[in-house]
Motif scaffolding. Structure first.
Motif, PDB file in Angstrom:
ATOM      1  N   ASN A  24     -37.169  16.422  27.355  1.00  0.00           N
ATOM      2  CA  ASN A  24     -38.474  16.898  26.870  1.00  0.00           C
ATOM      3  C   ASN A  24     -39.606  16.344  27.730  1.00  0.00           C
ATOM      4  OD1 ASN A  24     -37.240  18.290  24.834  1.00  0.00           O
ATOM      5  ND2 ASN A  24     -37.682  16.787  23.236  1.00  0.00           N
ATOM      6  N   GLN A  25     -39.482  15.084  28.122  1.00  0.00           N
ATOM      7  CA  GLN A  25     -40.514  14.457  28.946  1.00  0.00           C
ATOM      8  C   GLN A  25     -40.641  15.171  30.295  1.00  0.00           C
ATOM      9  OE1 GLN A  25     -39.724  10.366  30.264  1.00  0.00           O
ATOM     10  NE2 GLN A  25     -41.784   9.830  29.602  1.00  0.00           N
ATOM     11  N   ASP A  26     -39.495  15.473  30.911  1.00  0.00           N
ATOM     12  CA  ASP A  26     -39.510  16.163  32.202  1.00  0.00           C
ATOM     13  C   ASP A  26     -40.071  17.579  32.070  1.00  0.00           C
ATOM     14  OD1 ASP A  26     -38.399  13.972  33.460  1.00  0.00           O
ATOM     15  OD2 ASP A  26     -36.339  14.676  33.195  1.00  0.00           O
ATOM     16  N   ILE A  27     -39.686  18.266  30.987  1.00  0.00           N
ATOM     17  CA  ILE A  27     -40.185  19.626  30.755  1.00  0.00           C
ATOM     18  C   ILE A  27     -41.691  19.603  30.558  1.00  0.00           C
ATOM     19  CG2 ILE A  27     -40.133  21.608  29.177  1.00  0.00           C
ATOM     20  CD1 ILE A  27     -37.178  20.908  28.618  1.00  0.00           C
ATOM     21  N   ALA A  28     -42.176  18.615  29.826  1.00  0.00           N
ATOM     22  CA  ALA A  28     -43.620  18.498  29.594  1.00  0.00           C
ATOM     23  C   ALA A  28     -44.373  18.346  30.914  1.00  0.00           C
ATOM     24  CB  ALA A  28     -43.901  17.307  28.677  1.00  0.00           C
ATOM     25  N   ARG A  29     -43.828  17.530  31.803  1.00  0.00           N
ATOM     26  CA  ARG A  29     -44.475  17.362  33.114  1.00  0.00           C
ATOM     27  C   ARG A  29     -44.408  18.648  33.931  1.00  0.00           C
ATOM     28  NH1 ARG A  29     -42.206  11.915  33.206  1.00  0.00           N
ATOM     29  NH2 ARG A  29     -40.362  12.763  34.240  1.00  0.00           N
ATOM     30  N   GLU A  30     -43.269  19.317  33.890  1.00  0.00           N
ATOM     31  CA  GLU A  30     -43.072  20.543  34.679  1.00  0.00           C
ATOM     32  C   GLU A  30     -44.016  21.657  34.240  1.00  0.00           C
ATOM     33  OE1 GLU A  30     -40.845  22.941  37.545  1.00  0.00           O
ATOM     34  OE2 GLU A  30     -40.969  20.790  37.185  1.00  0.00           O
ATOM     35  N   LEU A  31     -44.229  21.776  32.922  1.00  0.00           N
ATOM     36  CA  LEU A  31     -45.031  22.881  32.385  1.00  0.00           C
ATOM     37  C   LEU A  31     -46.445  22.462  31.991  1.00  0.00           C
ATOM     38  CD1 LEU A  31     -42.353  24.657  30.141  1.00  0.00           C
ATOM     39  CD2 LEU A  31     -43.039  25.209  32.484  1.00  0.00           C
ATOM     40  N   PHE A  32     -46.790  21.207  32.253  1.00  0.00           N
ATOM     41  CA  PHE A  32     -48.140  20.706  31.933  1.00  0.00           C
ATOM     42  C   PHE A  32     -48.437  20.863  30.437  1.00  0.00           C
ATOM     43  CE2 PHE A  32     -48.129  22.317  36.304  1.00  0.00           C
ATOM     44  CZ  PHE A  32     -48.425  21.152  36.985  1.00  0.00           C
ATOM     45  N   LEU A  33     -47.462  20.472  29.634  1.00  0.00           N
ATOM     46  CA  LEU A  33     -47.607  20.498  28.191  1.00  0.00           C
ATOM     47  C   LEU A  33     -47.448  19.087  27.652  1.00  0.00           C
ATOM     48  CD1 LEU A  33     -45.251  23.534  27.398  1.00  0.00           C
ATOM     49  CD2 LEU A  33     -47.748  23.584  27.519  1.00  0.00           C
ATOM     50  N   SER A  34     -47.849  18.871  26.401  1.00  0.00           N
ATOM     51  CA  SER A  34     -47.573  17.588  25.767  1.00  0.00           C
ATOM     52  C   SER A  34     -46.113  17.549  25.359  1.00  0.00           C
ATOM     53  CB  SER A  34     -48.458  17.398  24.535  1.00  0.00           C
ATOM     54  OG  SER A  34     -48.049  18.269  23.489  1.00  0.00           O
ATOM     55  N   GLU A  94     -34.444  37.642  24.666  1.00  0.00           N
ATOM     56  CA  GLU A  94     -35.554  38.584  24.508  1.00  0.00           C
ATOM     57  C   GLU A  94     -36.344  38.356  23.229  1.00  0.00           C
ATOM     58  OE1 GLU A  94     -33.790  42.423  24.826  1.00  0.00           O
ATOM     59  OE2 GLU A  94     -33.521  42.318  26.996  1.00  0.00           O
ATOM     60  N   THR A  95     -35.757  37.657  22.254  1.00  0.00           N
ATOM     61  CA  THR A  95     -36.470  37.388  21.004  1.00  0.00           C
ATOM     62  C   THR A  95     -37.438  36.225  21.146  1.00  0.00           C
ATOM     63  OG1 THR A  95     -34.846  35.806  20.108  1.00  0.00           O
ATOM     64  CG2 THR A  95     -34.419  38.159  19.737  1.00  0.00           C
ATOM     65  N   LEU A  96     -37.379  35.507  22.260  1.00  0.00           N
ATOM     66  CA  LEU A  96     -38.239  34.344  22.467  1.00  0.00           C
ATOM     67  C   LEU A  96     -39.565  34.733  23.102  1.00  0.00           C
ATOM     68  CD1 LEU A  96     -35.586  31.869  23.962  1.00  0.00           C
ATOM     69  CD2 LEU A  96     -36.269  32.112  21.567  1.00  0.00           C
ATOM     70  N   THR A  97     -40.569  33.899  22.930  1.00  0.00           N
ATOM     71  CA  THR A  97     -41.840  34.095  23.612  1.00  0.00           C
ATOM     72  C   THR A  97     -41.667  33.722  25.086  1.00  0.00           C
ATOM     73  OG1 THR A  97     -42.630  31.835  23.279  1.00  0.00           O
ATOM     74  CG2 THR A  97     -43.041  33.423  21.488  1.00  0.00           C
ATOM     75  N   PRO A  98     -42.574  34.155  25.952  1.00  0.00           N
ATOM     76  CA  PRO A  98     -42.472  33.774  27.369  1.00  0.00           C
ATOM     77  C   PRO A  98     -42.425  32.266  27.569  1.00  0.00           C
ATOM     78  CG  PRO A  98     -44.012  35.583  27.121  1.00  0.00           C
ATOM     79  CD  PRO A  98     -43.655  35.143  25.733  1.00  0.00           C
ATOM     80  N   ARG A  99     -43.251  31.523  26.832  1.00  0.00           N
ATOM     81  CA  ARG A  99     -43.248  30.075  27.008  1.00  0.00           C
ATOM     82  C   ARG A  99     -41.941  29.466  26.517  1.00  0.00           C
ATOM     83  NH1 ARG A  99     -44.609  28.402  30.379  1.00  0.00           N
ATOM     84  NH2 ARG A  99     -46.881  28.404  30.318  1.00  0.00           N
ATOM     85  N   GLU A 100     -41.378  29.998  25.421  1.00  0.00           N
ATOM     86  CA  GLU A 100     -40.084  29.505  24.944  1.00  0.00           C
ATOM     87  C   GLU A 100     -38.996  29.778  25.969  1.00  0.00           C
ATOM     88  OE1 GLU A 100     -40.893  29.920  20.114  1.00  0.00           O
ATOM     89  OE2 GLU A 100     -39.850  31.512  21.211  1.00  0.00           O
ATOM     90  N   ARG A 101     -39.076  30.918  26.668  1.00  0.00           N
ATOM     91  CA  ARG A 101     -38.092  31.200  27.718  1.00  0.00           C
ATOM     92  C   ARG A 101     -38.230  30.201  28.863  1.00  0.00           C
ATOM     93  NH1 ARG A 101     -39.008  36.673  26.177  1.00  0.00           N
ATOM     94  NH2 ARG A 101     -40.574  37.030  27.810  1.00  0.00           N
ATOM     95  N   ASP A 102     -39.474  29.851  29.193  1.00  0.00           N
ATOM     96  CA  ASP A 102     -39.688  28.840  30.231  1.00  0.00           C
ATOM     97  C   ASP A 102     -39.028  27.523  29.838  1.00  0.00           C
ATOM     98  OD1 ASP A 102     -41.188  30.619  31.698  1.00  0.00           O
ATOM     99  OD2 ASP A 102     -43.125  29.844  31.031  1.00  0.00           O
ATOM    100  N   VAL A 103     -39.251  27.123  28.601  1.00  0.00           N
ATOM    101  CA  VAL A 103     -38.685  25.862  28.113  1.00  0.00           C
ATOM    102  C   VAL A 103     -37.158  25.940  28.100  1.00  0.00           C
ATOM    103  CG1 VAL A 103     -38.484  24.339  26.106  1.00  0.00           C
ATOM    104  CG2 VAL A 103     -40.725  25.238  26.764  1.00  0.00           C
ATOM    105  N   LEU A 104     -36.613  27.057  27.629  1.00  0.00           N
ATOM    106  CA  LEU A 104     -35.157  27.219  27.581  1.00  0.00           C
ATOM    107  C   LEU A 104     -34.545  27.131  28.977  1.00  0.00           C
ATOM    108  CD1 LEU A 104     -32.570  27.808  26.009  1.00  0.00           C
ATOM    109  CD2 LEU A 104     -33.085  30.258  26.222  1.00  0.00           C
TER     110      LEU A 104
END
Length: 228
Positions: free
Chosen positions: A173-183, A154-164
């Motif tokens: 990290n590479q796969d997460i970047a593709r999944e969330l459309f982030l660098s 609950e202390t994390l931001t919504p995007r940090e929860r997505d990443v977690l």
């Protein structure tokens, strides 16, 4: 990307076998070998590899103590423990000392390559037998730990929860970047922030929190927002 590995094991035959397996992958190179923990630390200082693969039982300085020392002198070097033993105490201590991989010598040789590639790309990797034991331990008293993990998340931001959540699924990290459309750089920043905010040492511990908090197996993360 060439993945540079240092091997540390007091048995020359084991080192030769591991080297022969790893080098069947053209993207993996073994840059040096050590027969004990002290030598491994000096070689890491000299070569700055991507990964140090350490046997747990070595003379002078065992693998667990070596991992702890490497966390202080070369935190950018990922550590994989390679061992014959899968006792709970070894696993717990290895994760506490910052290891992001735990492989068994008796496992399928392909696991060595899979584990090295996963860790090199920012993911954590446990041999399936080890992963089963970790999950079984999490199941004991899970409600108490689940409550704690949910409060942490609950202390994390919504995007940090997505990443977690994706870290909990073992994604790099590479796969997460593709999944969330982030660098990939943005993902690395999110992972660093998660570890800092939750007072965790490595991705394995983060994955455990994600599991306990119920993030693993949840719905696919939301598409990114402009503020992500």
């Amino acid at each position: 990307m060439v993945i540079r590995v240092i091997l540390a094991d007091d048995e020359a035959m084991i080192r030769a076998g591991v080297r022969s397996i790893l080098t069947t992958d053209p993207e993996i190179t073994v840059v040096a070998e050590a027969a004990d923990g002290r030598e491994a630390i000096e070689l890491v200082r000299a070569h700055r590899p991507d990964i140090a693969m350490l046997d747990i039982r070595m003379p002078y300085l065992d693998g667990l103590s070596t991992a702890a020392e490497l966390r202080a002198v070369a935190p950018e070097v990922a550590v994989i423990m390679l061992t014959t033993f899968d006792e709970d105490d070894y696993v717990s201590r290895a994760l506490t000392e910052g290891a992001t991989g735990f492989l068994l010598k008796a496992a399928d040789p392909r696991e060595l390559i899979i584990g090295v590639r996963a860790v090199a790309h920012g993911a954590a990797y446990l041999s399936p037998r080890i992963a089963q034991k970790v999950i079984a331990r999490l199941s004991d008293g899970r409600l108490t730990r689940a409550d704690t993990a949910r409060h942490q998340v609950e202390t994390l931001t919504p995007r940090e929860r997505d990443v977690l959540a994706l870290v909990g699924r073992g994604m790099s990290n590479q796969d997460i970047a593709r999944e969330l459309f982030l660098s990939e750089g943005t993902v690395k920043s999110h992972v660093s922030a998660i570890l800092l905010r939750l007072a965790l040492t490595n991705r394995v511990q983060a994955a455990i929190v994600a599991y306990e908090a119920g993030l693993v197996g949840a719905n696919r993360p939301r598409p990114p927002t402009p503020s992500a």
